[in-house]
Design a protein around this motif. Structure first.
Motif, PDB file in Angstrom:
ATOM      1  N   UNK A   1       0.849  -1.191   0.000  1.00 16.39           N
ATOM      2  CA  UNK A   1       0.000   0.000   0.000  1.00 16.39           C
ATOM      3  C   UNK A   1       0.883   1.239   0.000  1.00 16.39           C
ATOM      4  N   UNK A   2       0.249   2.387  -0.237  1.00 17.51           N
ATOM      5  CA  UNK A   2       0.981   3.648  -0.224  1.00 17.51           C
ATOM      6  C   UNK A   2       1.776   3.872  -1.488  1.00 17.51           C
ATOM      7  N   UNK A   3       2.867   4.643  -1.359  1.00 18.12           N
ATOM      8  CA  UNK A   3       3.672   5.018  -2.513  1.00 18.12           C
ATOM      9  C   UNK A   3       4.243   3.772  -3.197  1.00 18.12           C
ATOM     10  N   UNK A   4       4.050   3.669  -4.505  1.00 23.30           N
ATOM     11  CA  UNK A   4       4.584   2.543  -5.260  1.00 23.30           C
ATOM     12  C   UNK A   4       3.860   1.238  -5.022  1.00 23.30           C
ATOM     13  N   UNK A   5       2.604   1.301  -4.594  1.00 27.71           N
ATOM     14  CA  UNK A   5       1.860   0.078  -4.303  1.00 27.71           C
ATOM     15  C   UNK A   5       1.573  -0.698  -5.580  1.00 27.71           C
ATOM     16  N   UNK A   6       1.499  -2.019  -5.445  1.00 27.14           N
ATOM     17  CA  UNK A   6       1.186  -2.875  -6.579  1.00 27.14           C
ATOM     18  C   UNK A   6       0.545  -4.158  -6.110  1.00 27.14           C
ATOM     19  N   UNK A   7      -0.050  -4.880  -7.059  1.00 30.75           N
ATOM     20  CA  UNK A   7      -0.726  -6.128  -6.740  1.00 30.75           C
ATOM     21  C   UNK A   7      -0.209  -7.261  -7.605  1.00 30.75           C
ATOM     22  N   UNK A   8      -0.474  -8.477  -7.147  1.00 32.13           N
ATOM     23  CA  UNK A   8      -0.053  -9.704  -7.822  1.00 32.13           C
ATOM     24  C   UNK A   8      -1.268 -10.629  -7.875  1.00 32.13           C
ATOM     25  N   UNK A   9      -1.855 -10.732  -9.066  1.00 29.62           N
ATOM     26  CA  UNK A   9      -3.112 -11.463  -9.159  1.00 29.62           C
ATOM     27  C   UNK A   9      -4.194 -10.794  -8.351  1.00 29.62           C
ATOM     28  N   UNK A  10      -4.133  -9.475  -8.254  1.00 29.58           N
ATOM     29  CA  UNK A  10      -5.120  -8.702  -7.518  1.00 29.58           C
ATOM     30  C   UNK A  10      -4.881  -8.623  -6.029  1.00 29.58           C
ATOM     31  N   UNK A  11      -3.793  -9.201  -5.536  1.00 29.32           N
ATOM     32  CA  UNK A  11      -3.514  -9.222  -4.106  1.00 29.32           C
ATOM     33  C   UNK A  11      -2.151  -8.600  -3.804  1.00 29.32           C
ATOM     34  N   UNK A  12      -1.947  -8.131  -2.567  1.00 26.38           N
ATOM     35  CA  UNK A  12      -0.602  -7.713  -2.169  1.00 26.38           C
ATOM     36  C   UNK A  12       0.352  -8.900  -2.237  1.00 26.38           C
ATOM     37  N   UNK A  13       1.619  -8.632  -2.416  1.00 22.78           N
ATOM     38  CA  UNK A  13       2.599  -9.713  -2.556  1.00 22.78           C
ATOM     39  C   UNK A  13       2.553 -10.656  -1.354  1.00 22.78           C
ATOM     40  N   UNK A  14       2.290 -10.127  -0.178  1.00 22.05           N
ATOM     41  CA  UNK A  14       2.290 -10.954   1.027  1.00 22.05           C
ATOM     42  C   UNK A  14       1.137 -11.942   1.055  1.00 22.05           C
ATOM     43  N   UNK A  15       0.066 -11.663   0.308  1.00 18.75           N
ATOM     44  CA  UNK A  15      -1.106 -12.541   0.284  1.00 18.75           C
ATOM     45  C   UNK A  15      -1.224 -13.352  -0.999  1.00 18.75           C
ATOM     46  N   UNK A  16      -0.327 -13.102  -1.940  1.00 22.94           N
ATOM     47  CA  UNK A  16      -0.479 -13.696  -3.276  1.00 22.94           C
ATOM     48  C   UNK A  16       0.079 -15.110  -3.382  1.00 22.94           C
ATOM     49  N   UNK A  17       1.029 -15.439  -2.513  1.00 25.99           N
ATOM     50  CA  UNK A  17       1.703 -16.721  -2.630  1.00 25.99           C
ATOM     51  C   UNK A  17       2.713 -16.770  -3.761  1.00 25.99           C
ATOM     52  N   UNK A  18       2.993 -15.629  -4.374  1.00 29.43           N
ATOM     53  CA  UNK A  18       3.920 -15.576  -5.503  1.00 29.43           C
ATOM     54  C   UNK A  18       5.310 -15.158  -5.040  1.00 29.43           C
ATOM     55  N   UNK A  19       6.357 -15.522  -5.790  1.00 28.68           N
ATOM     56  CA  UNK A  19       7.717 -15.099  -5.441  1.00 28.68           C
ATOM     57  C   UNK A  19       7.871 -13.576  -5.518  1.00 28.68           C
ATOM     58  N   UNK A  20       8.821 -13.068  -4.758  1.00 24.38           N
ATOM     59  CA  UNK A  20       9.066 -11.616  -4.746  1.00 24.38           C
ATOM     60  C   UNK A  20       9.503 -11.091  -6.096  1.00 24.38           C
ATOM     61  N   UNK A  21      10.023 -11.952  -6.965  1.00 24.18           N
ATOM     62  CA  UNK A  21      10.519 -11.535  -8.269  1.00 24.18           C
ATOM     63  C   UNK A  21       9.444 -11.546  -9.353  1.00 24.18           C
ATOM     64  N   UNK A  22       8.200 -11.773  -8.964  1.00 23.60           N
ATOM     65  CA  UNK A  22       7.092 -11.795  -9.916  1.00 23.60           C
ATOM     66  C   UNK A  22       6.841 -10.398 -10.472  1.00 23.60           C
ATOM     67  N   UNK A  23       6.423 -10.339 -11.730  1.00 23.45           N
ATOM     68  CA  UNK A  23       6.035  -9.061 -12.335  1.00 23.45           C
ATOM     69  C   UNK A  23       4.661  -8.677 -11.787  1.00 23.45           C
TER      70      UNK A  23
END
Length: 773
Positions: free
Chosen positions: A115-137
């Motif tokens: 959240x906040x500055x530079x926020x982004x999502x991974x499959x619509x979720x924050x990286x911490x909830x996505x289950x995806x690697x940190x290196x995911x686009x």
């Protein structure tokens, strides 16, 4: 013959050789997707299996079929000159693709913030909830890379070198499979600054090597050291997947109150030019096997020098990121000297790359030169930069120049100075017509395409197309020169091992030792030759407000890493027990020069910026400001003067701590260590202390190595230290070396190029070469 990468070899991590018309090739895989083909007679090629790219063989040599048309296009032929390849590719690009090439992304963290500055999502979720690697686009990155054709990405925080390299590979594989297969040119603002509390030892590594800040590099007065920094930093950047540096900042630091002076090489044009040349040569030049052609290669990082034609002479020291700082002024009629670091430094390299490959104009309106901000100015970009000085590199706006400004001067938002009332597409159009090529902080192609239509209406379709292809060639040139079309891929394990390795950390640490200025050493109080009892008072951290309006909490903290300090001295809790006191302070912090509270009370909002700890009243300030104008948000303010207004520093407690410690020590030595963001008035405490070390950001351990005599101070002041706020107020924002400087109780003048070692005042070749005549 067209050869599938899969037909050549069933990929494993093993390598093998085969002969092809005397061209020996070796192939290996990185992970499950990336393939690297080395050729004894030509370029190393990097592929992604998932991109669908295939090889083309011509006369026993291999090339990448990036557009998948089964033919070797000119831009795919690494035997050809960069210029020919760039022109061919530009001619093949659609207007939409060129518009995307002109975009420079907003700030991207890896992984994106939840959240906040530079926020982004991974499959619509924050990286911490996505289950995806940190290196995911991230979802947002996929969108601007595919839909907007963006190919220039600004990287901020990275989780680790390995994650950065993995992310780079993921991104390069993704774009390699799109359209013409144009790689991304990833960039970074400076990222090698030291973390004060970090401990260094001969075997230690880190996330990245730590070097002095730019003003600290300038304090070494050693261009060869700066060039070596560029060499090291460029190799670390490339190992992170970064191929453009949004640096160096070569504005002349002639206005001591400007909050970005720490990012400059100081106020002297000759020193700044030499440092700029060395920095860019170090970053851009590849040597040996890493060189491809003309000094460019796989160690090269494009240097985007900033900020043309200098953002240094801000009126009253107020910064151009905000509406209250939109004007650069030249009361000393000294505009030309501010060009010297560019024209005699960054544009006249000693190395084979010849000139910095990109330039960023600053946010400001250069009063007397144009009524529009530098990035919109046809005079400053086309007439002066391109025509007068022959510059044909990329010109990229600073970030959010084309955005809408905030509702109040203190709000961090767009910075369209001089174009406040225009639309977003109109601003893009003005940048292109001024001679610019790229838009910092814009992920959206739509306003660029609308600007193209305006150009067609103004110039005709053929001329407009020729103009945007001209920009495309400049932008593509920098991607070709870095070798990214042939191999943009990294080995993440090697990146992790290389970036911040012990040898590089050692070089950075030694450079930090050379960046600290010894200003005073009364009765040889330093060095501390034996392990004495030392009192270090705690440091007060005031509550401050950052650029986004978020206020921090005030607190008392340990002034330094006490674990490090205890290895050098015997720490005690009171002054009574101590043989010597060390007081760590920051230079005075008085704010930005604009106070919303003053505006709310009926004032114009403008207040002084102070370089002294005690409250300051600006009795000698100008009655009428040299510039003003906020046509949309504050048209009624026609005078930005702050004459007779009073300002207080947020860290006045630093001065109190110095003086209280002096009193408590009852004549025992007191040493002050200043972490300086700006020049400052030393008269408030200098005569009360026995020694002063002055630095621009170093590790705590550097300070203790110097205090203990394990290293000898050698740095010189890259800026003057003023005698008073009166001389600060009456100096000209655009003129260097024009202040009355502080003279200490020992008779030493704290002037440009002053510094001491254990023997006394330094008088060496550096001083002779650079001292003002």
């Amino acid at each position: 013959m067209k050869v599938s990468i899969f037909q050549i070899l069933i990929l494993t991590s093993a390598s093998f050789f085969f002969a092809c018309d005397q061209n020996e090739t070796q192939e290996k895989s990185i992970g499950s997707d990336v393939v690297i083909l080395t050729q004894s007679q030509g370029s190393t090629l990097g592929y992604s299996k998932s991109s669908g790219v295939q090889l083309i063989e011509e006369n026993g040599l291999f090339f990448k079929d990036l557009n998948k048309n089964g033919a070797l296009d000119l831009y795919e032929d690494w035997l050809l000159a960069t210029e020919d390849r760039a022109k061919d590719l530009a001619s093949k690009m659609s207007n939409e693709q060129i518009a995307g090439l002109m975009l420079y992304s907003s700030h991207q963290a890896i992984p994106a913030n939840p959240q906040g500055f530079g926020a982004g999502t991974y499959g619509g979720k924050p990286i911490t909830d996505s289950g995806m690697p940190s290196s995911t686009i991230s979802d947002q990155q996929k969108q601007f890379l595919e839909e907007d054709h963006l190919r220039h990405v600004l990287i901020t925080r990275v989780e680790s070198p390995k994650v950065a390299a993995e992310w780079n590979n993921n991104v390069q594989a993704f774009v390699e499979g799109l359209g013409l297969g144009i790689p991304t040119n990833n960039s970074s603002d400076p990222r090698h600054g030291p973390v004060a509390s970090t401990e260094y030892n001969a075997g230690s590594g880190g996330q990245i090597s730590m070097w002095p800040e730019s003003l600290g590099l300038a304090a070494t007065f050693d261009p060869q050291l700066v060039e070596r920094f560029g060499e090291v930093a460029s190799m670390e950047y490339r190992a992170l997947g970064i191929s453009t540096a949004l640096s160096p900042q070569i504005d002349l630091g002639t206005e001591p109150r400007w909050n970005r002076i720490k990012g400059t090489f100081g106020e002297d044009s000759r020193l700044s030019a030499d440092m700029a040349r060395a920095y860019v040569d170090g970053f851009q030049t590849s040597k040996g096997e890493a060189q491809i052609s003309g000094g460019w290669g796989y160690h090269s990082v494009n240097a985007m020098v900033k900020h043309w034609p200098s953002g240094g002479p801000e009126e009253g020291g107020r910064d151009g990121h905000f509406a209250y700082g939109k004007f650069a002024v030249y009361p000393g009629n000294n505009f030309e000297e501010h060009l010297v670091p560019f024209t005699e430094g960054a544009f006249k390299l000693a190395g084979a790359t010849q000139s910095a490959s990109a330039v960023m104009p600053y946010y400001t309106i250069s009063v007397g030169q144009d009524t529009l901000a530098n990035g919109y100015s046809k005079y400053l970009i086309t007439d002066l930069l391109r025509n007068t000085y022959g510059y044909d590199g990329v010109v990229c706006t600073d970030w959010l120049v084309i955005g809408d400004e905030g509702p109040k001067p203190e709000i961090f938002a767009g910075k369209p100075w001089g174009m406040e009332a225009k639309t977003n597409p109109e601003r893009h159009y003005r940048v292109l017509m001024a001679g610019g090529d790229q838009f910092g902080g814009n992920n959206d192609k739509i306003p660029v395409l609308e600007a193209f239509k305006m150009m067609e209406k103004e110039m005709g379709a053929e001329a407009a197309r020729a103009r945007i292809e001209q920009s495309a060639v400049r932008l593509l040139r920098n991607i070709f020169n870095a070798g990214l079309f042939e191999n943009p891929y990294l080995d993440p394990e090697k990146s992790q091992a290389f970036v911040g390795n012990p040898d590089l950390m050692k070089e950075g640490y030694e450079a930090q030792l050379k960046s600290v200025v010894l200003l005073k050493n009364k009765e040889q109080a330093l060095p501390i030759r034996e392990k004495k009892k030392v009192y270090i008072p705690q440091k007060f951290i005031p509550s401050t407000t950052n650029w986004w309006g978020i206020r921090s909490e005030e607190k008392w903290v340990d002034a330094v890493n006490l674990g490090i300090a205890s290895k050098y001295v015997d720490l005690v809790n009171t002054s009574d027990e101590a043989d010597i006191a060390l007081v760590f302070v920051n230079s005075p912090e008085s704010g930005t020069g604009y106070d919303p509270a003053d505006r709310e009370k009926g004032g114009n909002g403008y207040v002084p910026i102070s370089l002294q700890y005690e409250p300051y009243t600006a009795s000698l300030a100008r009655e009428q400001s040299l510039a003003s104008g906020d046509p949309v948000i504050a048209p009624e303010i026609t005078n930005r003067s702050y004459k007779d207004k009073r300002v207080e520093t947020s860290n006045n407690q630093d001065l109190k701590t110095i003086l209280e410690t002096k009193s408590q020590m009852n004549g025992k030595p007191v040493i002050v260590i200043v972490n300086a963001a700006n020049p400052m008035v030393m008269a408030e405490f200098e005569s009360q202390v026995d020694g002063i070390l002055f630095h621009f950001g170093v590790q705590d351990q550097v300070v203790f190595d110097l205090l203990a005599g394990k290293a000898e101070p050698s740095a010189l002041l890259p800026v003057q230290l003023p005698a008073s706020m009166e001389t600060v107020e009456t100096q000209f924002e655009d003129v260097p070396h024009d202040m009355e400087v502080h003279v200490d109780e020992l008779g030493n003048s704290y002037d440009f190029a002053f510094g001491m070692n254990w023997s006394g005042v330094i008088q060496d070749d550096r001083v002779a070469n650079y001292s003002k005549k």
